[in-house]
Design an enzyme around this catalytic site. Structure first.
Site, PDB file in Angstrom:
ATOM      1  CD  GLU A 129      -2.994   1.164   2.195  1.00 20.27           C
ATOM      2  OE1 GLU A 129      -3.967   1.933   2.069  1.00 20.27           O
ATOM      3  OE2 GLU A 129      -2.766   0.538   3.237  1.00 20.27           O
ATOM      4  CB  ALA A 140      -3.078   6.225   9.031  1.00 19.39           C
ATOM      5  CG  HIS A 216      -8.766   2.068   1.490  1.00 20.35           C
ATOM      6  ND1 HIS A 216      -8.595   3.294   0.897  1.00 20.35           N
ATOM      7  CD2 HIS A 216      -7.650   1.840   2.220  1.00 20.35           C
ATOM      8  CE1 HIS A 216      -7.422   3.787   1.252  1.00 20.35           C
ATOM      9  NE2 HIS A 216      -6.829   2.916   2.041  1.00 20.35           N
ATOM     10  NE  ARG A 227     -21.711  21.575 -13.986  1.00 23.19           N
ATOM     11  CZ  ARG A 227     -22.520  22.114 -13.084  1.00 23.19           C
ATOM     12  NH1 ARG A 227     -22.122  22.226 -11.822  1.00 23.19           N
ATOM     13  NH2 ARG A 227     -23.728  22.532 -13.422  1.00 23.19           N
ATOM     14  CG  ASP A 248     -15.359  -0.261   9.465  1.00 22.99           C
ATOM     15  OD1 ASP A 248     -16.001   0.443   8.645  1.00 22.99           O
ATOM     16  OD2 ASP A 248     -14.281   0.108   9.976  1.00 22.99           O
ATOM     17  CG  ASP A 274      -6.977  -0.434   5.707  1.00 26.01           C
ATOM     18  OD1 ASP A 274      -5.779  -0.784   5.757  1.00 26.01           O
ATOM     19  OD2 ASP A 274      -7.320   0.762   5.590  1.00 26.01           O
ATOM     20  N   GLY A 311      -6.631   2.729   9.475  1.00 29.69           N
ATOM     21  CA  GLY A 311      -6.947   1.317   9.304  1.00 29.69           C
ATOM     22  C   GLY A 311      -8.211   0.989  10.077  1.00 29.69           C
TER      23      GLY A 311
END
Length: 385
Positions: A129, A140, A216, A227, A248, A274, A311
């Site tokens: 990631e 984060a 995510h 637009r 979640d 995540d 996360g």
């Protein structure tokens, strides 16, 4: 010795069957399926009031049980793989955060050298990631490590990982993102798009160069506008791409999840967690990467003034239950999104994500309310709720 699972319902890759018997062969693989009126001879394990589903596949998970992939400690990674069985996950992609080249390279070496020794959920690859992100939607992630994509870095990481780097996420507006995407996807690695303020056009350019996922979806990306559709608009509207989704109830409002699933169809939405190191742990103070995090009221948030979500502490078995409890998908689709679609989206569906003859017998016993009852790995019961 082979045996047969008898259950109320079986969620196979292409059909859902009511009742019947599923063979688990002597070498711990899935065998043949027999209908209810074709009772086979042999040992039968009875789950006649429950459902059998493929083991779940978490393709975006950072930590669990107080450990983090970034700790770069094989024993801790293996403890995570064991703990994942409690969440219905039987295959996973350890996921890194943005970091220096050397730190990421060291993690590639650790996993590349040891992944076959995991004693719990199977490591099917590595997911990076970052680190090729931009600051506006950093979440984060630590911006001091953000940089432009570099194909030479990728080649070295892949070598260290022994080919196990399966998925890398980047921001489409970074210089060289399109060229990097083209080269990396030609090498067979999935490119996902995320943590980005990209325009719709920039995202589209990367998709047309081979990017096939959004990281995510909704979180950490330019929002949808009528637009300027932004990253969210690209995730919703582009053909054949798969979208990660955290269900979640905190990261994405249930009706926003419904809108994405209905526009993409469940076949293109991969449920992920995540999850960070506080997964399966009590509330309190933790660290994600180099940032202090507080876990309370079901969320993990940065301790700084932003209070950004850091996360999650979601378990994948809860995600499949949530989307059914929210009345936005059927049990069949919920299971598919967290097994087959997740595996397909990361190009590991040749090894996991479906109940098919000859595959490793990694499967779940679910109650009719979608709660997890039992996890089997290689035909052996490894966790009972």
């Amino acid at each position: 010795m082979s045996y047969f699972i008898h259950a109320n319902k079986f969620f196979f890759q292409n059909a859902t069957e009511n009742g019947g018997y599923l063979e688990i062969t002597e070498d711990n693989k899935f065998g043949d399926y027999f209908k209810e009126n074709q009772k086979p001879d042999g040992k039968i394990v009875d789950y006649s009031n429950q459902w059998i589903a493929p083991g779940l596949v978490d393709t975006h998970i950072h930590g669990l049980l107080g450990h983090d992939v970034m700790d770069n400690d094989w024993d801790k990674l293996n403890e995570m793989s064991e703990g994942l069985l409690k969440t219905g996950v039987t295959s996973w992609l350890p996921t890194t955060l943005t970091a220096s080249f050397d730190q990421l390279d060291a993690i590639c070496k650790t996993i590349g050298d040891n992944y076959q020794n995991a004693t719990g959920a199977k490591i099917q690859g590595i997911h990076f990631e970052g680190p090729y992100y931009t600051e506006e939607h950093k979440g984060a992630q630590n911006p001091k490590y953000f940089r432009d994509p570099d194909i030479n870095e990728y080649i070295k990481w892949q070598e260290s990982a022994k080919g196990m780097l399966k998925k890398i996420s980047l921001a489409p507006e970074r210089k060289g993102a399109v060229e990097f995407t083209r080269e990396v996807t030609n090498d067979g690695t999935v490119v996902a798009l995320g943590h980005s303020a990209a325009t719709f056009e920039q995202a589209k350019d990367c998709v047309e160069a081979g990017a096939s996922m959004f990281t995510h979806t909704y979180n950490g990306m330019s929002a949808f506008g009528h637009r300027e559709p932004g990253m969210v608009g690209a995730a919703m509207s582009m053909n054949l791409v798969d979208d990660e989704l955290i269900c979640d109830g905190y990261h994405v409002q249930p009706y926003a999840a419904k809108a994405l699933i209905e526009s993409k169809t469940p076949e293109h939405v991969a449920l992920i967690t995540d999850c960070m190191r506080a997964g399966l742990m009590p509330d309190g103070d933790y660290v994600l990467g180099e940032f202090p995090v507080v876990v309370e009221n079901g969320t993990a948030r940065l301790k700084d003034e932003s209070h950004n979500l850091a996360g999650s502490i979601l378990k994948l078995n809860d995600a499949i239950k949530n989307v059914v409890d929210w009345n936005i998908v059927t049990p069949e689709d919920a299971i598919m999104m967290a097994s087959y679609v997740a595996a397909k989206s990361s190009k590991v569906n040749d090894r996991c994500g479906s109940i098919l003859p000859g595959r490793d017998a990694d499967f779940l016993v679910l109650n009719k309310d979608m709660s997890l009852s039992e996890t089997y790995l290689d035909g052996v019961s490894r966790y009972k709720a």
